[in-house]
Design a protein around this motif. Structure first.
Motif, PDB file in Angstrom:
ATOM      1  N   ILE A  97      38.690  -3.959  34.144  1.00  0.00           N
ATOM      2  CA  ILE A  97      39.206  -2.876  34.566  1.00  0.00           C
ATOM      3  C   ILE A  97      38.143  -1.763  34.480  1.00  0.00           C
ATOM      4  CG2 ILE A  97      40.816  -1.161  34.206  1.00  0.00           C
ATOM      5  CD1 ILE A  97      43.067  -3.280  33.819  1.00  0.00           C
ATOM      6  N   ILE A  98      37.845  -0.858  35.077  1.00  0.00           N
ATOM      7  CA  ILE A  98      36.854   0.107  34.847  1.00  0.00           C
ATOM      8  C   ILE A  98      37.666   1.215  34.467  1.00  0.00           C
ATOM      9  CG2 ILE A  98      34.909   1.402  35.737  1.00  0.00           C
ATOM     10  CD1 ILE A  98      34.624  -1.570  35.578  1.00  0.00           C
ATOM     11  N   VAL A  99      37.283   1.744  33.254  1.00  0.00           N
ATOM     12  CA  VAL A  99      37.823   3.010  32.581  1.00  0.00           C
ATOM     13  C   VAL A  99      36.947   4.066  31.872  1.00  0.00           C
ATOM     14  CG1 VAL A  99      39.526   4.052  31.065  1.00  0.00           C
ATOM     15  CG2 VAL A  99      39.950   1.703  32.041  1.00  0.00           C
ATOM     16  N   GLU A 100      36.746   5.331  32.511  1.00  0.00           N
ATOM     17  CA  GLU A 100      35.966   6.235  31.636  1.00  0.00           C
ATOM     18  C   GLU A 100      36.792   6.984  30.778  1.00  0.00           C
ATOM     19  OE1 GLU A 100      32.930   9.470  33.678  1.00  0.00           O
ATOM     20  OE2 GLU A 100      35.150  10.154  33.713  1.00  0.00           O
ATOM     21  N   LEU A 101      36.000   7.116  29.550  1.00  0.00           N
ATOM     22  CA  LEU A 101      36.505   8.114  28.503  1.00  0.00           C
ATOM     23  C   LEU A 101      35.751   9.224  28.554  1.00  0.00           C
ATOM     24  CD1 LEU A 101      37.133   5.235  25.772  1.00  0.00           C
ATOM     25  CD2 LEU A 101      38.849   6.382  27.147  1.00  0.00           C
ATOM     26  N   TYR A 102      36.314  10.352  28.526  1.00  0.00           N
ATOM     27  CA  TYR A 102      35.521  11.608  28.640  1.00  0.00           C
ATOM     28  C   TYR A 102      35.854  12.470  27.513  1.00  0.00           C
ATOM     29  CZ  TYR A 102      33.926  16.185  30.983  1.00  0.00           C
ATOM     30  OH  TYR A 102      33.198  17.249  31.103  1.00  0.00           O
ATOM     31  N   ALA A 103      34.880  12.738  26.739  1.00  0.00           N
ATOM     32  CA  ALA A 103      34.967  13.642  25.610  1.00  0.00           C
ATOM     33  C   ALA A 103      34.535  15.132  25.560  1.00  0.00           C
ATOM     34  CB  ALA A 103      34.266  12.845  24.266  1.00  0.00           C
ATOM     35  N   GLN A 104      35.627  15.803  25.016  1.00  0.00           N
ATOM     36  CA  GLN A 104      35.080  17.432  24.805  1.00  0.00           C
ATOM     37  C   GLN A 104      36.156  17.723  23.684  1.00  0.00           C
ATOM     38  OE1 GLN A 104      38.032  18.005  28.590  1.00  0.00           O
ATOM     39  NE2 GLN A 104      36.969  20.025  28.092  1.00  0.00           N
TER      40      GLN A 104
ATOM     41  N   GLY B 297      41.104   3.389  39.918  1.00  0.00           N
ATOM     42  CA  GLY B 297      42.221   3.483  40.857  1.00  0.00           C
ATOM     43  C   GLY B 297      42.357   1.930  41.719  1.00  0.00           C
ATOM     44  N   GLY B 298      42.674   2.149  42.891  1.00  0.00           N
ATOM     45  CA  GLY B 298      42.967   0.959  43.921  1.00  0.00           C
ATOM     46  C   GLY B 298      41.612   0.144  43.833  1.00  0.00           C
ATOM     47  N   ASP B 299      40.481   0.718  44.195  1.00  0.00           N
ATOM     48  CA  ASP B 299      39.470  -0.171  44.292  1.00  0.00           C
ATOM     49  C   ASP B 299      38.638  -0.354  43.005  1.00  0.00           C
ATOM     50  OD1 ASP B 299      38.387   2.451  43.510  1.00  0.00           O
ATOM     51  OD2 ASP B 299      37.429   2.949  45.191  1.00  0.00           O
ATOM     52  N   ASN B 300      39.228   0.212  42.070  1.00  0.00           N
ATOM     53  CA  ASN B 300      38.527  -0.216  40.564  1.00  0.00           C
ATOM     54  C   ASN B 300      37.159   0.293  40.340  1.00  0.00           C
ATOM     55  OD1 ASN B 300      38.717  -1.136  38.006  1.00  0.00           O
ATOM     56  ND2 ASN B 300      38.105  -3.095  38.260  1.00  0.00           N
ATOM     57  N   VAL B 301      36.612   1.370  41.458  1.00  0.00           N
ATOM     58  CA  VAL B 301      35.440   1.935  41.063  1.00  0.00           C
ATOM     59  C   VAL B 301      35.646   3.451  41.015  1.00  0.00           C
ATOM     60  CG1 VAL B 301      33.278   2.298  42.612  1.00  0.00           C
ATOM     61  CG2 VAL B 301      34.479   0.220  42.618  1.00  0.00           C
ATOM     62  N   LEU B 302      34.882   3.946  39.938  1.00  0.00           N
ATOM     63  CA  LEU B 302      34.681   5.212  39.630  1.00  0.00           C
ATOM     64  C   LEU B 302      34.138   6.209  40.565  1.00  0.00           C
ATOM     65  CD1 LEU B 302      34.599   4.989  35.674  1.00  0.00           C
ATOM     66  CD2 LEU B 302      36.473   5.742  37.153  1.00  0.00           C
ATOM     67  N   GLY B 303      34.453   7.330  40.927  1.00  0.00           N
ATOM     68  CA  GLY B 303      33.686   8.294  41.844  1.00  0.00           C
ATOM     69  C   GLY B 303      32.771   9.032  40.869  1.00  0.00           C
ATOM     70  N   GLY B 304      31.750   9.495  41.554  1.00  0.00           N
ATOM     71  CA  GLY B 304      30.724  10.278  40.946  1.00  0.00           C
ATOM     72  C   GLY B 304      31.247  11.339  40.246  1.00  0.00           C
ATOM     73  N   ALA B 305      30.522  11.743  39.199  1.00  0.00           N
ATOM     74  CA  ALA B 305      30.826  12.876  38.308  1.00  0.00           C
ATOM     75  C   ALA B 305      29.874  13.529  37.680  1.00  0.00           C
ATOM     76  CB  ALA B 305      32.018  12.504  37.492  1.00  0.00           C
ATOM     77  N   ASN B 306      29.716  14.759  37.538  1.00  0.00           N
ATOM     78  CA  ASN B 306      28.710  15.424  36.826  1.00  0.00           C
ATOM     79  C   ASN B 306      29.337  16.897  36.090  1.00  0.00           C
ATOM     80  OD1 ASN B 306      26.511  17.183  36.182  1.00  0.00           O
ATOM     81  ND2 ASN B 306      25.198  15.646  37.108  1.00  0.00           N
ATOM     82  N   VAL B 307      28.823  17.133  34.847  1.00  0.00           N
ATOM     83  CA  VAL B 307      29.521  18.368  34.162  1.00  0.00           C
ATOM     84  C   VAL B 307      29.178  19.548  35.103  1.00  0.00           C
ATOM     85  CG1 VAL B 307      29.446  17.417  31.877  1.00  0.00           C
ATOM     86  CG2 VAL B 307      27.425  18.542  32.787  1.00  0.00           C
ATOM     87  N   ARG B 308      27.825  19.480  35.799  1.00  0.00           N
ATOM     88  CA  ARG B 308      27.783  20.792  36.611  1.00  0.00           C
ATOM     89  C   ARG B 308      28.693  20.869  37.839  1.00  0.00           C
ATOM     90  NH1 ARG B 308      23.110  18.034  35.598  1.00  0.00           N
ATOM     91  NH2 ARG B 308      21.378  19.511  34.234  1.00  0.00           N
TER      92      ARG B 308
ATOM     93  N   GLU C 198      50.752  -7.090  31.922  1.00  0.00           N
ATOM     94  CA  GLU C 198      50.208  -6.795  33.198  1.00  0.00           C
ATOM     95  C   GLU C 198      51.011  -6.175  34.001  1.00  0.00           C
ATOM     96  OE1 GLU C 198      46.776  -6.820  35.522  1.00  0.00           O
ATOM     97  OE2 GLU C 198      46.758  -7.990  33.779  1.00  0.00           O
ATOM     98  N   GLU C 199      52.339  -6.640  33.883  1.00  0.00           N
ATOM     99  CA  GLU C 199      53.478  -6.006  34.904  1.00  0.00           C
ATOM    100  C   GLU C 199      53.885  -4.659  34.567  1.00  0.00           C
ATOM    101  OE1 GLU C 199      53.664  -8.930  33.272  1.00  0.00           O
ATOM    102  OE2 GLU C 199      53.337 -10.502  34.904  1.00  0.00           O
ATOM    103  N   GLU C 200      53.917  -4.470  33.118  1.00  0.00           N
ATOM    104  CA  GLU C 200      54.207  -2.966  32.626  1.00  0.00           C
ATOM    105  C   GLU C 200      53.135  -2.193  33.097  1.00  0.00           C
ATOM    106  OE1 GLU C 200      57.044  -4.041  28.784  1.00  0.00           O
ATOM    107  OE2 GLU C 200      54.717  -4.270  28.736  1.00  0.00           O
ATOM    108  N   TYR C 201      51.787  -2.690  32.867  1.00  0.00           N
ATOM    109  CA  TYR C 201      50.714  -1.641  33.288  1.00  0.00           C
ATOM    110  C   TYR C 201      50.854  -1.342  34.847  1.00  0.00           C
ATOM    111  CZ  TYR C 201      45.994  -0.674  34.337  1.00  0.00           C
ATOM    112  OH  TYR C 201      44.789  -0.051  34.727  1.00  0.00           O
ATOM    113  N   ASN C 202      50.718  -2.240  35.582  1.00  0.00           N
ATOM    114  CA  ASN C 202      50.918  -1.961  36.845  1.00  0.00           C
ATOM    115  C   ASN C 202      52.045  -1.228  37.303  1.00  0.00           C
ATOM    116  OD1 ASN C 202      48.836  -3.802  37.652  1.00  0.00           O
ATOM    117  ND2 ASN C 202      49.942  -5.719  37.673  1.00  0.00           N
ATOM    118  N   GLU C 203      53.234  -1.366  36.635  1.00  0.00           N
ATOM    119  CA  GLU C 203      54.333  -0.348  37.040  1.00  0.00           C
ATOM    120  C   GLU C 203      54.107   0.961  36.573  1.00  0.00           C
ATOM    121  OE1 GLU C 203      57.919   0.498  38.573  1.00  0.00           O
ATOM    122  OE2 GLU C 203      56.710  -1.540  38.643  1.00  0.00           O
TER     123      GLU C 203
END
Length: 367
Positions: free
Chosen positions: A165-172, A182-193, A331-336
């Motif tokens: 599973i791909i997860v981003e941790l964003y710190a501030q 999400g469904g495709d398990n691919v993170l979209g591009g992102a930039n602080v700008r 896994e079932e609880e996570y999917n729900e």
């Protein structure tokens, strides 16, 4: 802790009084001046060495007995056992070496204390001794280093071979935000700008990147047990450090770059709550909370164990409060749970009046 601090203060006061007494003696004209240590001085110093040896061993044993219960419980990740084994072996070696060397140091300081008319016998060099005390540390340290490198390489094997599973941790300053692929398990591009406060795009997701449309942004991290998770970490402002102590995981979050770490949770939150060490800690903690409630008259709810994400870098005045709850479930609880979350396209891109991300159970530090 109060008792320990009190003893420390008393020791320091005693030392101060002793120093003042010595100063007073030196200030007296009739006081005999000894510029050279006498046999009596050397003998007393030998006894003091033994007393200090007993003290350091005593404080070590006391620390193990008193504070050993505060150590972390069993690791909740697949790599945690290897990590703990490496740490245990390293500490055992250090403890053994410290015990032997300190005992010899203080013993020889007493046994061979200076005496009038006695000359010290010394070797200018001894190749055999120098070889022994050099080769032994080399072998031990080389073994630890090689084992450590192997463990590090295994832990840092961030790849997509095990369908993670791909997860981003964003710190501030001073909170965490998690983003799932999400469904495709691919993170979209992102930039602080690309951060747009007016549209509540607080992570700076690229709205033109279709991979990010189904991304799920949350304030509470859910992970399925037995499933590998690849974390990608970003920082908006200063250097942070994503620290998950129960999983034996830590990685710096550096502004301007993406750092990575991965692990596989092996115990759900409920299973870890049944761990003997955790049960004991919860019991001790709630006892203290109950005593405080009686003492202050405040209503204090009982504490319950949860995995947690912390910041392990001093990143500002509210650093201590920078944390996120982690829930490990089946896994079932996570999917729900995932089915009930809104995507980026359903919030920021579709209705600007909707919240930018799922803020259930989240509290702003500023509030």
């Amino acid at each position: 802790m109060t008792t320990l601090l009190t003893l420390a203060v008393l020791v320091l006061v005693a030392i101060a009084i002793w120093q003042l007494t010595k100063i007073f003696e030196l200030s007296q004209l009739k006081t005999e001046q000894h510029q050279i240590a006498t046999d009596s001085d050397n003998k007393n110093n030998g006894y003091m060495l033994f007393a200090f040896l007993v003290f350091i061993y005593g404080i070590t044993i006391f620390s193990f007995w008193k504070y050993g219960k505060f150590l972390l419980p069993e690791a909740g990740s697949a790599h945690g056992e290897e990590y703990d084994s490496l740490m245990l072996v390293s500490m055992v070696i250090i403890f053994i070496v410290q015990t032997l060397t300190q005992a010899l140091l203080h013993y020889f300081g007493y046994k061979y204390s200076g005496k009038k008319g006695q000359k010290a016998l010394f070797y200018a060099d001894n190749d055999r001794l120098e070889f022994i005390w050099t080769i032994i540390p080399v072998i031990v340290l080389a073994g630890l280093i090689l084992w450590g490198l192997y463990t590090w390489t295994t832990i840092m094997d961030v790849n997509d071979e095990d369908d993670p599973i791909i997860v981003e941790l964003y710190a501030q300053q001073f909170n965490w935000t998690a983003r799932y692929g999400g469904g495709d398990n691919v993170l979209g591009g992102a930039n602080v700008r690309m951060i747009d406060i007016d549209k509540a795009n607080v992570l700076g997701l690229d709205e033109s990147d279709t991979y990010g449309h189904d991304d799920v942004i949350v304030k509470e991290l859910h992970l399925p047990v037995g499933r590998k998770v690849n974390f990608k970490m970003r920082s908006q402002d200063v250097l942070h450090s994503a620290y998950m102590p129960h999983f034996r995981a830590q990685m710096n979050c550096v502004p301007g770059m993406i750092t990575e770490f991965s692990f596989t949770p092996i115990y759900t939150t409920e299973e870890m709550r049944m761990n003997e060490d955790v049960v004991d800690k919860v019991k001790r903690t709630n006892k203290l909370r109950a005593e405080k409630a009686v003492r202050t008259g405040e209503a204090i709810d009982p504490w319950e164990f949860d995995y947690v994400l912390l910041c392990n870098k001093i990143c500002g005045k509210s650093h201590y409060n920078m944390q996120m709850k982690i829930i490990v479930e089946t896994e079932e609880e996570y999917n729900e749970w995932m089915k009930g979350q809104s995507t980026f396209s359903e919030t920021v891109m579709k209705d600007e009046t909707s919240p930018a991300f799922n803020t259930v159970s989240s509290v702003s530090i500023g509030e």
